[in-house]
Design a protein around this motif. Structure first.
Motif, PDB file in Angstrom:
ATOM      1  N   ILE A 438       0.832  -1.203   0.000  1.00 29.93           N
ATOM      2  CA  ILE A 438       0.000   0.000   0.000  1.00 29.93           C
ATOM      3  C   ILE A 438       0.866   1.253   0.000  1.00 29.93           C
ATOM      4  N   TYR A 439       1.932   1.213   0.768  1.00 28.66           N
ATOM      5  CA  TYR A 439       2.753   2.411   0.948  1.00 28.66           C
ATOM      6  C   TYR A 439       3.817   2.516  -0.135  1.00 28.66           C
ATOM      7  N   TRP A 440       3.746   3.618  -0.912  1.00 31.71           N
ATOM      8  CA  TRP A 440       4.776   3.934  -1.892  1.00 31.71           C
ATOM      9  C   TRP A 440       5.498   5.218  -1.507  1.00 31.71           C
ATOM     10  N   GLY A 441       5.236   5.704  -0.325  1.00 34.45           N
ATOM     11  CA  GLY A 441       5.703   7.020   0.090  1.00 34.45           C
ATOM     12  C   GLY A 441       4.496   7.937   0.230  1.00 34.45           C
ATOM     13  N   PRO A 442       4.666   9.112   0.863  1.00 30.35           N
ATOM     14  CA  PRO A 442       3.553  10.068   0.983  1.00 30.35           C
ATOM     15  C   PRO A 442       3.163  10.594  -0.401  1.00 30.35           C
ATOM     16  N   GLU A 443       1.959  10.258  -0.863  1.00 27.48           N
ATOM     17  CA  GLU A 443       1.527  10.631  -2.206  1.00 27.48           C
ATOM     18  C   GLU A 443       0.457  11.726  -2.138  1.00 27.48           C
ATOM     19  N   PRO A 444       0.570  12.753  -2.971  1.00 31.52           N
ATOM     20  CA  PRO A 444      -0.406  13.844  -2.917  1.00 31.52           C
ATOM     21  C   PRO A 444      -1.760  13.471  -3.508  1.00 31.52           C
ATOM     22  N   PHE A 445      -1.760  12.536  -4.474  1.00 30.39           N
ATOM     23  CA  PHE A 445      -2.994  12.185  -5.172  1.00 30.39           C
ATOM     24  C   PHE A 445      -3.105  10.666  -5.304  1.00 30.39           C
ATOM     25  N   THR A 446      -4.344  10.181  -5.377  1.00 33.57           N
ATOM     26  CA  THR A 446      -4.539   8.796  -5.783  1.00 33.57           C
ATOM     27  C   THR A 446      -4.282   8.706  -7.286  1.00 33.57           C
ATOM     28  N   ILE A 494      11.586   2.118   1.437  1.00 39.26           N
ATOM     29  CA  ILE A 494      11.211   2.873   0.238  1.00 39.26           C
ATOM     30  C   ILE A 494      11.517   4.349   0.425  1.00 39.26           C
ATOM     31  N   ASP A 495      11.335   4.864   1.642  1.00 31.36           N
ATOM     32  CA  ASP A 495      11.665   6.269   1.888  1.00 31.36           C
ATOM     33  C   ASP A 495      13.170   6.514   1.832  1.00 31.36           C
ATOM     34  N   LEU A 496      13.960   5.553   2.299  1.00 29.98           N
ATOM     35  CA  LEU A 496      15.417   5.686   2.230  1.00 29.98           C
ATOM     36  C   LEU A 496      15.927   5.660   0.790  1.00 29.98           C
ATOM     37  N   ASN A 497      15.166   5.059  -0.104  1.00 29.09           N
ATOM     38  CA  ASN A 497      15.612   4.907  -1.483  1.00 29.09           C
ATOM     39  C   ASN A 497      14.891   5.807  -2.478  1.00 29.09           C
ATOM     40  N   LEU A 498      13.903   6.562  -2.021  1.00 29.32           N
ATOM     41  CA  LEU A 498      13.211   7.470  -2.938  1.00 29.32           C
ATOM     42  C   LEU A 498      12.941   8.827  -2.292  1.00 29.32           C
ATOM     43  N   ARG A 499      12.112   8.845  -1.267  1.00 23.64           N
ATOM     44  CA  ARG A 499      11.672  10.129  -0.716  1.00 23.64           C
ATOM     45  C   ARG A 499      12.821  10.926  -0.107  1.00 23.64           C
TER      46      ARG A 499
END
Length: 637
Positions: A438-446, A494-499
């Motif tokens: 479910i979690y891909w990072g904090p996303e602004p939009f669906t 995922i946050d360590l590698n993207l966000r």
């Protein structure tokens, strides 16, 4: 901390590098290095480096760059700091074969470390870095970015040459560098608020991913290797420790990290929001110092429902640390006046309004005689510091255990058929039905909301696609390397590698370097990260308490009132400002942009404004302003 540039001409081209070519790129980013500048070009004019210097370690002229090794075989242009350079120098001295040109330059340590261990020298470094090394003996160019991605490094391959730089605007000084929007990156940008590496919003311009090195030869051959991963060296022995021992080990490693980040020959300070992370930075950095540490805080004029000033907590933390306190109060005019400069500093859109207070707090520090500041990025990602993670984690764990796969597929089809597919509940079900996290990072939009913002032609181009493909490789690495396969560990990973490398750390780098200030990130020391990733979920989330084990480690270091206060992120009251001056500014900018291009659907944007959701349109506004600054041509031609 510096700005680096360079170019390599491949065998297929007769083009020759000139000093004007290198210096034009180099001097487009004076803010990254106001103290000194220089360049180096090979005799055959096929390889050239430029450098702008912000002097931090070894202020002497002998430490200027580009620097050549004493044996003449290596040339380096380096941005960053190697905090353990003295230890590595001592280790190299034991070999008895290196003679030093400088007294304590970390740049020269990199050169001799490369001579000793080759590109494997990066494994020795405790620090942040982006560097280029030319090896004359093998006629090979090496480019490398630090483990966490604290320092950026961009490159472009065009017209039979490679051009690289610390900033994209330097690459744009090459008159043959195309300026086009990478539409796939725009599609993913609307998911992640940034373009996932290795792509940028500029078509043809790449960024080196975190913990990665690249190698190039004159014939155009290249190699790329990821040399470190947050899960490669996890300290599994932590699982054998009790809670008290884990807390003690955590505090010990944090103290070590902060002590390393005191290395330098210039005045230093701390950004202080009044939260746990910055307060811990201030307290531990001040410990043992003979002079009062300078701290810097940002507040806002007026009272806002969505954002409360934290200045009283910041003052309390400064007093507790016996630190010198400085603050600046911002209003909406400060934001609007800064926006054009913000876009120029960003290079590519970084759709986080925290860029605004970050710039002003950096400017405040610089005005008070400080050249280096400690910042708190990374702690929330490592220790479950975000309240919204609770909801995501709860749903993910529940669906993994109790919701049959067949039911999920039926539910998704049902909701899609009745157009009940715009909110996050549908998106979560859709992802779980496809065996995606479910979690891909904090996303602004669906995904559905994102498609609505796109023009008809853009929707047609990306029909059937999602942003999952841009991060699937990160999930594959996690599945392969993780011992726990914990959903919480995935969220950190995922946050360590993207966000973190492409959003949070880039907003810090670009805004601080905009005023020639170096920012250091003690919570993202790689040894500290390896320890944090070993701590079991039961200690990070005990009793539902955010940052449970970190809070336990910091009891007695900072006041309990700060540890136990309600979480509030470092932000700005953009929501309220969007209802007035900022809202009118944004409407005008986005309407003109939508009419001049074929990227966004103005009717959908206008609908959001009419619903009082101007804050949610910040990513679109950031992109439109960037396009006007870097891509737009005179439409009257």
């Amino acid at each position: 901390m510096c700005g680096i540039v360079g170019a390599m001409i491949f065998d297929q081209s007769d083009y020759q590098i000139s000093s004007d070519y290198i210096n034009r790129m180099r001097d487009s980013m004076v803010n990254r290095g106001p103290d000194q500048c220089n360049h180096w070009i090979s005799k055959n004019k096929k390889i050239g480096f430029g450098h702008r210097r912000l002097s931090i370690i070894d202020l002497s002229d002998s430490a200027m760059q580009p620097m050549t090794s004493q044996d003449g075989t290596l040339v380096i242009s380096f941005n960053g700091e190697i905090y353990n350079h003295a230890e590595i120098r001592e280790e190299l001295n034991k070999e008895g074969k290196y003679h030093w040109q400088t007294s304590h330059s970390d740049t020269e340590v990199i050169l001799n470390a490369f001579l000793e261990w080759g590109i494997g020298c990066v494994d020795k470094f405790r620090g942040m870095f982006a560097f280029a090394i030319w090896d004359k003996s093998s006629e090979t160019l090496w480019l490398a970015r630090d483990r966490m991605g604290i320092k950026p490094l961009y490159y472009s391959l065009h017209n039979h040459r490679l051009v690289f730089a610390s900033e994209i605007k330097a690459l744009l000084q090459d008159p043959e560098q195309p300026r086009e929007v990478d539409e796939s990156s725009l599609f993913h940008y609307l998911s992640f608020l940034t373009a996932p590496a290795p792509n940028t919003l500029f078509k043809g311009i790449k960024k080196i991913p975190n913990a990665t090195w690249l190698k190039f030869s004159f014939n155009g051959d290249s190699d790329e290797v990821k040399y470190w991963d947050a899960l490669d060296n996890v300290r599994h022995e932590i699982a054998d420790l009790n809670e008290e021992e884990v807390a003690q080990e955590l505090l010990k490693e944090l103290k070590t990290s902060i002590e390393y980040r005191k290395v330098g020959d210039v005045p230093m300070g701390v950004f202080l929001s009044g939260g746990i992370d910055s307060s811990a930075n201030a307290a531990l950095f001040s410990s043992g110092e003979s002079n009062m540490t300078k701290t810097f805080s940002i507040g806002y004029a007026g009272k806002y429902e969505t954002y409360s000033n934290e200045l009283h907590f910041a003052k309390q933390a400064a007093a507790h640390a016996n630190a010198e306190y400085h603050e600046k109060i911002l209003d909406v005019d400060d934001l609007i006046n800064f926006l054009p400069q913000m876009v120029r500093l960003q290079d590519e859109p970084i759709a986080d309004p925290v860029c605004i207070p970050l710039y002003y707090v950096s400017k405040l520090a610089r005005e008070n005689g400080v050249t280096v500041c400690q910042v708190g990025e990374g702690a929330d990602e490592l220790f479950w510091g975000y309240p919204h993670w609770k909801k995501v984690l709860k749903f993910q764990n529940f669906s993994d255990k109790y919701i049959p796969q067949g039911f999920l597929s039926i539910a998704v089809k049902f909701l899609n058929f009745f157009k009940l597919n715009t909110d996050w509940r549908y998106e979560a079900l859709r992802r779980v039905s496809l065996n995606q996290p479910i979690y891909w990072g904090p996303e602004p939009f669906t995904h559905i909301q994102k498609l609505r913002f796109l023009s008809d032609s853009m929707k047609e181009k990306f029909e059937g696609q999602t942003s999952w493909e841009s991060i699937r490789h990160i999930r594959d690495d996690f599945n392969q390397k993780s011992k726990s396969h914990s959903n919480l560990d995935w969220m950190s990973y995922i946050d360590l590698n993207l966000r973190l490398p492409e959003l949070l750390l880039m907003r810090v780098d670009k805004m601080s370097m905009g005023v020639s200030l170096e920012a250091r990130v003690p919570f993202l020391d790689h040894k500290f990260v390896e320890l944090a990733m070993a701590i079991p979920e039961s200690l990070k989330t005990k009793n539902g308490t955010l940052k449970y084990i970190l809070k336990k480690a910091l009891r007695g270091v900072i006041p309990d009132e700060i540890i136990d206060r309600k979480k509030q992120g470092f932000a700005a009251p953009i929501n309220e400002w969007s209802e007035n001056e900022l809202g009118e500014f944004g409407k005008k900018q986005l309407k003109e942009f939508a009419e001049a291009t074929d990227y966004f659907n103005w009717d959908e944007i206008q609908s959001f404004y009419n619903q009082g959701k101007g804050l949610e349109l910040w990513p679109l506004l950031n992109f439109a302003m960037w396009w006007n600054e870097f891509i737009r041509e005179d439409l009257s031609d």
